[in-house]
Scaffold this active site. Sequence first.
Site, short mmCIF file in Angstrom:
data_model
loop_
_atom_site.label_atom_id
_atom_site.label_comp_id
_atom_site.label_asym_id
_atom_site.label_seq_id
_atom_site.Cartn_x
_atom_site.Cartn_y
_atom_site.Cartn_z
N ARG A 179 33.92 44.85 34.39
CA ARG A 179 33.58 43.75 35.32
C ARG A 179 32.63 42.73 34.69
O ARG A 179 31.73 42.20 35.34
CB ARG A 179 32.96 44.29 36.62
CG ARG A 179 33.83 45.23 37.39
CD ARG A 179 35.13 44.58 37.90
NE ARG A 179 36.04 45.62 38.38
CZ ARG A 179 37.01 46.17 37.63
NH1 ARG A 179 37.25 45.74 36.41
NH2 ARG A 179 37.77 47.09 38.13
N SER A 228 34.15 45.18 46.27
CA SER A 228 33.16 46.18 45.84
C SER A 228 31.82 45.50 45.59
O SER A 228 31.75 44.53 44.83
CB SER A 228 33.62 46.86 44.55
OG SER A 228 34.75 47.64 44.81
N GLU A 298 27.87 44.10 41.61
CA GLU A 298 29.09 43.52 41.03
C GLU A 298 29.27 42.12 41.63
O GLU A 298 29.68 41.19 40.94
CB GLU A 298 30.31 44.40 41.37
CG GLU A 298 31.62 43.81 40.85
CD GLU A 298 32.79 44.78 41.00
OE1 GLU A 298 32.60 46.02 40.86
OE2 GLU A 298 33.91 44.30 41.24
C1 FAD Z 1 38.97 42.45 49.78
C2 FAD Z 1 38.56 42.32 48.33
C3 FAD Z 1 39.08 43.21 47.38
C4 FAD Z 1 38.70 43.10 46.04
N1 FAD Z 1 39.24 43.98 45.13
C5 FAD Z 1 38.93 43.85 43.82
C6 FAD Z 1 39.50 44.74 42.84
O1 FAD Z 1 40.28 45.62 43.14
N2 FAD Z 1 39.16 44.57 41.55
C7 FAD Z 1 38.30 43.60 41.14
O2 FAD Z 1 38.02 43.48 39.95
N3 FAD Z 1 37.73 42.76 42.05
C8 FAD Z 1 38.03 42.85 43.37
N4 FAD Z 1 37.46 42.00 44.28
C9 FAD Z 1 36.47 41.00 43.82
C10 FAD Z 1 37.05 39.65 43.40
O3 FAD Z 1 38.31 39.42 43.99
C11 FAD Z 1 37.16 39.54 41.88
O4 FAD Z 1 35.90 39.68 41.26
C12 FAD Z 1 37.77 38.19 41.46
O5 FAD Z 1 38.01 38.21 40.07
C13 FAD Z 1 36.85 37.00 41.78
O6 FAD Z 1 37.61 35.81 41.61
P1 FAD Z 1 37.24 34.48 42.42
O7 FAD Z 1 38.18 33.43 41.98
O8 FAD Z 1 37.18 34.75 43.87
O9 FAD Z 1 35.79 34.18 41.84
P2 FAD Z 1 34.45 33.84 42.63
O10 FAD Z 1 34.12 34.95 43.56
O11 FAD Z 1 34.52 32.49 43.21
O12 FAD Z 1 33.41 33.87 41.41
C14 FAD Z 1 33.13 35.07 40.73
C15 FAD Z 1 32.52 34.74 39.38
O13 FAD Z 1 33.50 34.10 38.56
C16 FAD Z 1 33.00 32.86 38.08
N5 FAD Z 1 34.14 31.94 37.97
C17 FAD Z 1 35.06 31.64 38.90
N6 FAD Z 1 35.94 30.73 38.41
C18 FAD Z 1 35.54 30.45 37.15
C19 FAD Z 1 36.03 29.58 36.13
N7 FAD Z 1 37.10 28.79 36.29
N8 FAD Z 1 35.35 29.54 34.94
C20 FAD Z 1 34.26 30.31 34.74
N9 FAD Z 1 33.76 31.15 35.68
C21 FAD Z 1 34.40 31.22 36.86
C22 FAD Z 1 31.96 32.42 39.11
O14 FAD Z 1 31.02 31.54 38.53
C23 FAD Z 1 31.34 33.77 39.47
O15 FAD Z 1 30.38 34.14 38.51
C24 FAD Z 1 37.80 42.09 45.63
C25 FAD Z 1 37.29 41.18 46.59
C26 FAD Z 1 37.67 41.30 47.92
C27 FAD Z 1 37.11 40.32 48.92
#
Ligand code: FAD
Length: 307
Positions: A179, A228, A298
């Site tokens: 992560r 998580s 996380e």
């Molecule tokens: C119901 C649910 C289930 C989930 N299950 C999982 C799972 O099974 N496995 C898992 O790994 N995660 C899971 N997650 C967490 C989440 O979906 C992941 O961490 C996902 O990768 C976050 O992506 P996001 O676009 O929403 O990023 P955001 O939440 O908007 O941002 C997360 C981080 O990424 C950075 N970021 C976003 N876009 C960019 C970019 N273009 N360039 C540089 N940095 C960037 C942000 O600055 C921040 O630090 C879950 C979340 C939810 C709500």
Amino acid sequence: MTAHSLIDDIRAAAPNLRGRLLENQSLADLTWFRVGGPAQVLFSPADEEDLATFLAALEPSVPVTVIGLGSNLIVRDGGIPGVTIRLGGKAFGSVEIDGEMIRAGTAVPDMRLAKTAAEAGLDGLAFFRGIPGSVGGALRMNAGAHGGETTDVLVEARGIDRKGEVHSFTHAEMGFRYRHSSAPENVIFTSATFRGRPGDREEIEAEMERVTAAREAAQPIRERTGGSTFKNPEGGKAWQLIDAAGCRGLVRGGAQVSEMHCNFLINRGGATAADIEGLGEEVRRRVRETSGVELHWEIKRIGVETA
Ligand SMILES: Cc1cc2nc3c(=O)[nH]c(=O)nc-3n(C[C@H](O)[C@H](O)[C@H](O)COP(=O)(O)OP(=O)(O)OC[C@H]3O[C@@H](n4cnc5c(N)ncnc54)[C@H](O)[C@@H]3O)c2cc1C
């Protein structure tokens, strides 16, 4: 004399921007938790060139924060000072297949990445089906589930640094760990190339259905949550420690530790970011007391707290 606002300064320094620039913009609707204060300035670039122009022109002291689909974020109640950047689907939302390679813009939802790969008969990306974030968030977080992680399929990523310079990052340069990516913090990823393995489309689609069913059964995916909350500690499961510390169902203001999956925090309605973060800190404290284990967030917490 009236003081210049940040948005005026940006418009003066970069008069030819084509993207959308908004002031004092609420971010709550852009995150899964639906909490938090506004962005001082929110910028959605028209394309990669527009983003590079914007960053090159921006006064170096102005803080820049990037958000994806907000599925791993707590935006604090005091909002985000400086500029928040969100890449839109129009400019950063394409997915192209070239043999075993899949090139995706970073606004592409992980679920669409999985579906497109499956339709092209490319295996290895089905795990993305259950992750509700974007490709950008997956690169930063090394998102993974069901035995797969971004690091397993990523070939190369492309991004822009704080000065507006474009860089490519090989798999090794992404520095993936659990992560986490150690690519420079100030890089905004704009696209990524993944490699799939030739496979059978129907089997891959069946695998994706299994992924979906497993989530529906085990996670509160219809709640306002951030997934998580804490990383699993070496050799253990965060949820087990949280359960053993008696935190399942624990409430603070409008926030609650999910009854269904106790490593998930939920906004029951009316929670503030401070309720959610405070509840998370309370869980960490109780786990430390009962098991001696220090849990690490996380979920990314960004922005400023209210006094
Ligand atoms: C119901 C649910 C289930 C989930 N299950 C999982 C799972 O099974 N496995 C898992 O790994 N995660 C899971 N997650 C967490 C989440 O979906 C992941 O961490 C996902 O990768 C976050 O992506 P996001 O676009 O929403 O990023 P955001 O939440 O908007 O941002 C997360 C981080 O990424 C950075 N970021 C976003 N876009 C960019 C970019 N273009 N360039 C540089 N940095 C960037 C942000 O600055 C921040 O630090 C879950 C979340 C939810 C709500």
